[in-house]
Design a protein around this motif. Structure first.
Motif, PDB file in Angstrom:
ATOM      1  N   UNK A 165       0.995  -1.088   0.291  1.00  0.00           N
ATOM      2  CA  UNK A 165       0.202   0.261   0.184  1.00  0.00           C
ATOM      3  C   UNK A 165       1.008   1.101  -0.054  1.00  0.00           C
TER       4      UNK A 165
ATOM      5  N   UNK B 267       1.017   6.126  -0.648  1.00  0.00           N
ATOM      6  CA  UNK B 267       0.046   7.014  -0.446  1.00  0.00           C
ATOM      7  C   UNK B 267       1.204   7.682  -1.632  1.00  0.00           C
TER       8      UNK B 267
ATOM      9  N   UNK C 145     -10.281  11.389  -3.504  1.00  0.00           N
ATOM     10  CA  UNK C 145     -10.439  11.225  -2.090  1.00  0.00           C
ATOM     11  C   UNK C 145     -10.005  12.267  -1.673  1.00  0.00           C
TER      12      UNK C 145
ATOM     13  N   UNK D 150     -13.919   4.882  -7.393  1.00  0.00           N
ATOM     14  CA  UNK D 150     -11.694   5.057  -7.035  1.00  0.00           C
ATOM     15  C   UNK D 150     -11.549   5.200  -8.131  1.00  0.00           C
TER      16      UNK D 150
ATOM     17  N   UNK E 109      -6.088   0.640  -9.137  1.00  0.00           N
ATOM     18  CA  UNK E 109      -6.371   1.699  -7.470  1.00  0.00           C
ATOM     19  C   UNK E 109      -7.087   1.458  -7.110  1.00  0.00           C
ATOM     20  N   UNK E 110      -7.412   0.911  -5.882  1.00  0.00           N
ATOM     21  CA  UNK E 110      -8.623   0.870  -5.353  1.00  0.00           C
ATOM     22  C   UNK E 110      -8.351   1.655  -3.547  1.00  0.00           C
ATOM     23  N   UNK E 111      -9.527   2.186  -3.174  1.00  0.00           N
ATOM     24  CA  UNK E 111      -9.104   2.423  -1.641  1.00  0.00           C
ATOM     25  C   UNK E 111      -9.415   1.637  -1.113  1.00  0.00           C
ATOM     26  N   UNK E 112      -8.762   1.562   0.020  1.00  0.00           N
ATOM     27  CA  UNK E 112      -9.037   0.865   1.152  1.00  0.00           C
ATOM     28  C   UNK E 112      -9.344   1.571   2.067  1.00  0.00           C
TER      29      UNK E 112
ATOM     30  N   UNK F  61      -8.080   6.945   3.166  1.00  0.00           N
ATOM     31  CA  UNK F  61      -7.288   7.531   2.202  1.00  0.00           C
ATOM     32  C   UNK F  61      -6.559   6.989   1.263  1.00  0.00           C
ATOM     33  N   UNK F  62      -6.615   5.967   2.366  1.00  0.00           N
ATOM     34  CA  UNK F  62      -5.202   4.772   1.093  1.00  0.00           C
ATOM     35  C   UNK F  62      -5.576   4.466   0.100  1.00  0.00           C
ATOM     36  N   UNK F  63      -4.656   4.315  -0.654  1.00  0.00           N
ATOM     37  CA  UNK F  63      -5.512   3.418  -2.240  1.00  0.00           C
ATOM     38  C   UNK F  63      -4.541   2.149  -1.753  1.00  0.00           C
ATOM     39  N   UNK F  64      -5.023   1.150  -2.716  1.00  0.00           N
ATOM     40  CA  UNK F  64      -4.302  -0.558  -2.259  1.00  0.00           C
ATOM     41  C   UNK F  64      -4.285  -0.734  -3.842  1.00  0.00           C
ATOM     42  N   UNK F  65      -3.472  -0.674  -4.395  1.00  0.00           N
ATOM     43  CA  UNK F  65      -3.372  -2.199  -5.762  1.00  0.00           C
ATOM     44  C   UNK F  65      -3.419  -3.432  -5.812  1.00  0.00           C
TER      45      UNK F  65
ATOM     46  N   UNK G  30      -3.471  -6.137  -8.144  1.00  0.00           N
ATOM     47  CA  UNK G  30      -2.941  -7.155  -9.292  1.00  0.00           C
ATOM     48  C   UNK G  30      -4.290  -7.624  -9.639  1.00  0.00           C
TER      49      UNK G  30
ATOM     50  N   UNK H  62     -10.886   3.318 -15.787  1.00  0.00           N
ATOM     51  CA  UNK H  62      -9.524   4.667 -15.749  1.00  0.00           C
ATOM     52  C   UNK H  62      -8.726   4.062 -14.440  1.00  0.00           C
ATOM     53  N   UNK H  63      -9.510   3.753 -14.418  1.00  0.00           N
ATOM     54  CA  UNK H  63      -8.518   3.201 -12.791  1.00  0.00           C
ATOM     55  C   UNK H  63      -7.778   1.629 -12.440  1.00  0.00           C
TER      56      UNK H  63
ATOM     57  N   UNK I  16      -6.395  -9.754  -2.862  1.00  0.00           N
ATOM     58  CA  UNK I  16      -5.635  -8.840  -2.448  1.00  0.00           C
ATOM     59  C   UNK I  16      -4.563  -9.652  -1.939  1.00  0.00           C
TER      60      UNK I  16
END
Lengths: 282, 319, 204
Positions: A7, A9, A16, A281, B16-19, B22-26, B28, B66-67, B272
């Motif tokens: 993860x 930043x 968001x 997203x 790319x997804x929000x966890x 404000x965290x975004x996770x990748x 695969x 797009x993400x 994930x």
């Protein structure tokens, strides 16, 4: 292939974060106005005849009125009142919408009744309903809040009712019944979490309408009483002086009201961005 | 000699997804995928539903959301397949057979949406081609003026297939064409795919249905936790499965009800979960230290591709 | 115990033709019965009728008694083809499981469910994992009959075996009557004592 998949930043602010920033900044402005309006003492609004009908200057940035009162202070006080009326009226609307939605879930007769009620209220012009209810409740702050509240629940109820109808077809609702859960339990545990975002969004989107309508009825003389420092009162009073060239009496309060409404719209749009799953997203 | 149509090398698709917060996770979805399709060949991509294999089709057509992020290279007939080329080719040389009739416009007549947007002059000619192709798939003239809701399941399937073929494509991507169909319609659909391949079209069949893949495909790429772990010939799925190499492929083959219905314990890593070693490590009966250190590469063994550190030992049947 | 569907007929209000007509079916405790039919032939509708999710003509009877009471656990439980549609997306998996009964830890373990999955949201797990939850959720001690409507159709063959091993084992242990509904004849033959074909019992 030892790419770090941790993860992380983003260096650039993600949507968001930006959205949250916009929401908190705008919310801060609104709260500041409301709090400020509480601390405006009557003493700062005393008449000062030597200073009457002054155009905008550094001392009085919104000018002064025919009694020499500072228009900026009056506007601020008026906006504070508008936001409070808007908040209470939106909450009243939302409560009505939520109650009617869950009443419509009970059986199909109640559902038809709610639908009929929505059609009825939606078919009468808002302003007319507000004036009627406001007068019959004796006007004033209470009358206006209730009047605006009972005229703005229709669209939210419609959205929620449609949502509930859709959720009702989902398999987990049927399964919940087969696990022996009661209607009330299912409403609270299954339906409520699913429509909560709609309810929050709906409340915020009612806000600007409520403020506008409050100002309108007050302007027309059916709303708040003339001694309240409401924007509607300020605007209707200014009508008398516009012809003499005192444009600032209507211009600045009107513009401020518009700005407040735009701020609410901005918050609503940004919240929607956060809560809308199709955009969630980016 | 059949020409190589599509060559996909080391493709990875991530989201790319929000966890929380404000965290975004990748995330695969597809990792390090290598695959090629030649003219007249049917290649099946086999993965459980929800494993993201449909994204491969979206990646080839250039319609990822797009993400999503796509890395690796793709070549179409030797040319690098970039977004421009994708947009030029899709609906023309590369066609998609979508999952269901829901992809048709409910308010448009069948023939109109089959022909698509065109000028008045072209219309006559396109209409004739459409009629010809529809005829080939047993769709009578009445179908032209129908709306999607009037079609039966089998007819809808044939409309989707023949619409994809209107532009005379060289590569057809069929995305889950079989679920929800009765046995006869499945057979019919698979026959259509076979028919296309016989006409020298390359077919990429994306499916979760191993029986469908075995019945019609030449090669089968097996997905496991986003990785292709084996690309086998469908003729390898025979006898005791001794021609299959990867232990998961073997397990899959033996688990089929018509074979042994044999139980294999364990589960695929969650999508994930962060993988640093062989995705099959937890379930493998013959892991070594190296298997726990790196993710094995997809290597060629004969005409097949395997992602396993001990592929050669598995191949010779040492275990 | 015996679950009986007597003279069941069903048609959609918009249609003139019966999808199911005068159908009779019965399922005994600890019996594993297969029901084979093509998709679109009314299999899923029949499952929903037997589980009391859908109204129909005719009667569904358990041990001679028609089920009428509301707000009690239905002894006839149904498992669907798409587990993701049977779970509220706003619930964590532990709540999903708990909605039906208090599942003990040994059984969770036996089902190959990792402890960490219990704190996950449904969209974070794949179909195979979710279906384990759905099966376990349906296997309350109060469940007497279990109807499995194509429950492994969307899963890979390896997970399919795992799920059926578990379902059949527990059904036998608890004398649950099992109706295995599928289009896959090979699968049904593997699992069931007895196979019936929908087109043979449906008189439409």
């Amino acid at each position: 292939m030892n790419k770090s998949k941790n993860t992380y930043y983003f260096k650039k602010m993600n949507l968001r974060t930006k959205t949250l920033l916009i929401i908190s900044l705008t919310a801060l402005i609104l709260i500041a106005i409301v709090i400020n309006s509480f601390f405006i003492e009557a003493s700062s609004l005393t008449t000062n005849f030597p200073m009457r009908n002054m155009p905008p200057s550094f001392e009085h940035i919104f000018g002064t009125d025919w009694m020499g009162r500072d228009m900026f202070t009056r506007t601020l006080k008026g906006l504070g009142l508008s936001i409070q009326v808007g908040a209470f009226a939106s909450i009243v609307s939302t409560i009505i919408a939520v109650i009617l939605t869950f009443v419509s879930r009970l059986n199909k007769y109640l559902d038809s009744f709610v639908n009929w009620l929505i059609d009825l209220f939606a078919s009468i012009p808002h302003l007319l309903v507000i004036i009627l209810v406001s007068i019959s409740l004796g006007g004033g702050l209470f009358g206006v809040i209730i009047a605006v509240g009972v005229s703005h629940w229709t669209s939210l109820t419609r959205v929620l009712r449609a949502e509930i109808k859709q959720i009702n077809t989902f398999e987990y609702i049927a399964l919940s019944k087969s696990f022996g859960k009661s209607n009330l339990w299912i409403t609270g545990k299954h339906f409520l979490p699913l429509v909560l975002t709609q309810i929050i969004l709906g409340t915020i989107l009612i806000f600007p309408h409520a403020i506008m309508h409050e100002a309108s009825v007050t302007f027309l003389g059916f709303g708040l009483s003339p001694h309240e420092p409401a924007i509607g009162i300020i605007l209707s009073e200014s009508m008398k002086y516009l012809a003499t060239g005192a444009w600032w009496l209507a211009f600045f309060p009107g513009l401020s009201l518009l700005l407040i409404i735009l701020i609410f719209d901005l918050i609503g749009d940004n919240l929607r961005k956060l809560l809308d799953p199709t955009k969630a997203h980016e | 000699m059949s020409e190589e149509l599509l060559k996909v090398s080391n493709i990875s698709i991530s989201f790319i997804q929000y966890g929380s917060g404000l965290k975004q996770n990748i995330l695969d979805v597809i990792s390090d995928l290598t695959l090629d399709i030649s003219q007249g060949e049917i290649v099946a991509v086999l993965g459980s539903s929800g494993s993201g294999k449909s994204l491969l089709a979206h990646g080839i057509l250039g319609i990822l959301p797009s993400n999503a992020n796509l890395s690796g290279t793709m070549h179409y007939r030797g040319e690098p397949l970039n977004q421009n080329l994708k947009e030029k080719l899709r609906g023309d040389e590369i066609a998609l057979i979508p999952q269901s009739v829901k992809f048709l416009d409910p308010l448009m007549k069948i023939s109109e949406q089959a022909i698509g947007d065109c000028t008045e002059e072209e219309k006559e000619e396109k209409k004739a081609i459409q009629r010809e192709v529809f005829e080939k798939y047993g769709l009578s003239k009445e179908v032209d003026d129908m709306y999607p809701f009037q079609l039966s399941g089998g007819m809808a399937r044939r409309v989707l297939v023949s619409t994809a073929l209107l532009s005379n494509p060289k590569l057809v991507i069929a995305d889950e064409p079989t679920p929800g169909l009765d046995e006869r319609s499945i057979k019919e659909t698979l026959n259509h795919l076979r028919q296309m391949a016989n006409d020298n079209v390359g077919v990429l069949l994306i499916t979760h249905d191993i029986n469908a893949a075995l019945e019609v495909a030449d090669k089968i790429a097996i997905f496991y936790a986003g990785y292709v772990i084996e690309i086998a010939n469908s003729s390898d799925f025979t006898g005791d499965g001794e021609k299959l190499i990867h232990p998961y492929t073997k397990a899959l083959y033996h688990a089929l009800p018509q074979n042994d219905f044999k139980l294999t314990e364990g589960h695929q890593p969650l999508h994930d979960e962060l993988l640093k070693y062989c995705p099959y490590f937890e379930r493998c009966e013959h892991p070594t230290d190296i298997c726990h250190e790196t993710i094995p590469k997809l290597i060629d063994i004969g005409d097949k591709k395997i992602r396993c550190n001990r592929a050669n030992e598995f191949k010779t049947g040492e275990f | 115990m015996i679950l009986k569907g007597e003279n069941i007929s069903f048609k959609y209000p918009s249609s003139d033709n019966y999808l199911i007509k005068d159908l009779n079916i019965s399922l005994k405790s600890s019996e594993i019965k297969g029901l084979v039919g093509d998709s679109g032939s009314g299999k899923s509708t029949l499952c929903k009728i037997l589980a009391g999710f859908k109204k129909s003509e005719g009667e569904v009877i358990i041990d001679g008694v028609k089920k009428t009471k509301k707000n009690i656990f239905n002894p006839v439980q149904l498992i669907f083809q798409h587990p993701e549609l049977t779970m509220n997306p706003k619930w964590k998996m532990k709540d999903v499981l708990k909605e039906s009964w208090d599942v003990d830890h040994d059984l969770i373990k036996e089902f190959g469910i990792q402890e960490s999955w219990l704190n996950r949201w449904p969209n974070e797990l794949s179909g195979g994992e979710l279906q384990r939850f759905a099966v376990l959720r349906a296997l309350s001690p109060k469940t007497k009959f279990l109807i499995c409507d194509e429950i492994t159709t969307m899963l890979d063959a390896v997970t399919q075996v795992q799920i059926w091993e578990l379902v059949t084992k527990i059904a036998k242990e608890r004398n649950i009557g099992l109706l295995v509904v599928s289009h896959d004849k090979d699968l049904v033959k593997r699992i069931c004592d007895d196979v019936i074909y929908l087109e043979e019992i449906n008189n439409n």
